[in-house]
Design a protein around this motif. Structure first.
Motif: not given
Length: 119
Positions: A49-55
């Motif tokens: 969730a933290f990794e993909f949130k920026k995308d």
């Protein structure tokens, strides 16, 4: 969730909750591998969730409810619990669930009614 939004929805289980683990005693031997894998999946969801949130990708884990499947039937015999829905009913609930998730749910471990479950 709007139709243009990407999401990763990991299908978990209440058996993956560390906090709820004592609820399954003394039947832990049957659930050991299943529970550990679902717990790991919940952690994967949280980190992703933290990794993909920026995308702009929503990542959540969901316990869909007790579904009448081969695994559910085996657990039913062991634990005395009865599946609450068919696979078709579960698919319909999951479709509704996916239409309702939003940014506030990112990284959460949820029921199919969007209630937060304990990790």
């Amino acid at each position: 969730m709007c139709s243009g939004r990407s999401a990763v929805v990991n299908v978990s289980s209440s058996a993956g909750s560390i906090e709820r683990a004592p609820l399954f005693e003394p039947h832990t031997s049957m659930l050991f591998s299943y529970s550990v894998s679902k717990c790991a999946e919940n952690m994967l969801t949280k980190i992703s969730a933290f990794e993909f949130k920026k995308d702009g990708v929503l990542c959540v884990a969901v316990h869909p409810g007790w579904i009448k499947t081969a695994i559910g039937n085996a657990a039913e015999k062991e634990l005395g619990l009865i599946g609450e829905m068919t696979t078709e009913e579960a698919a319909n609930r999951m479709t509704d669930f996916m239409m309702k998730i939003s940014e506030e749910h990112i990284g959460k471990y949820l029921t199919n009614k969007l209630d937060v479950l304990p990790n």
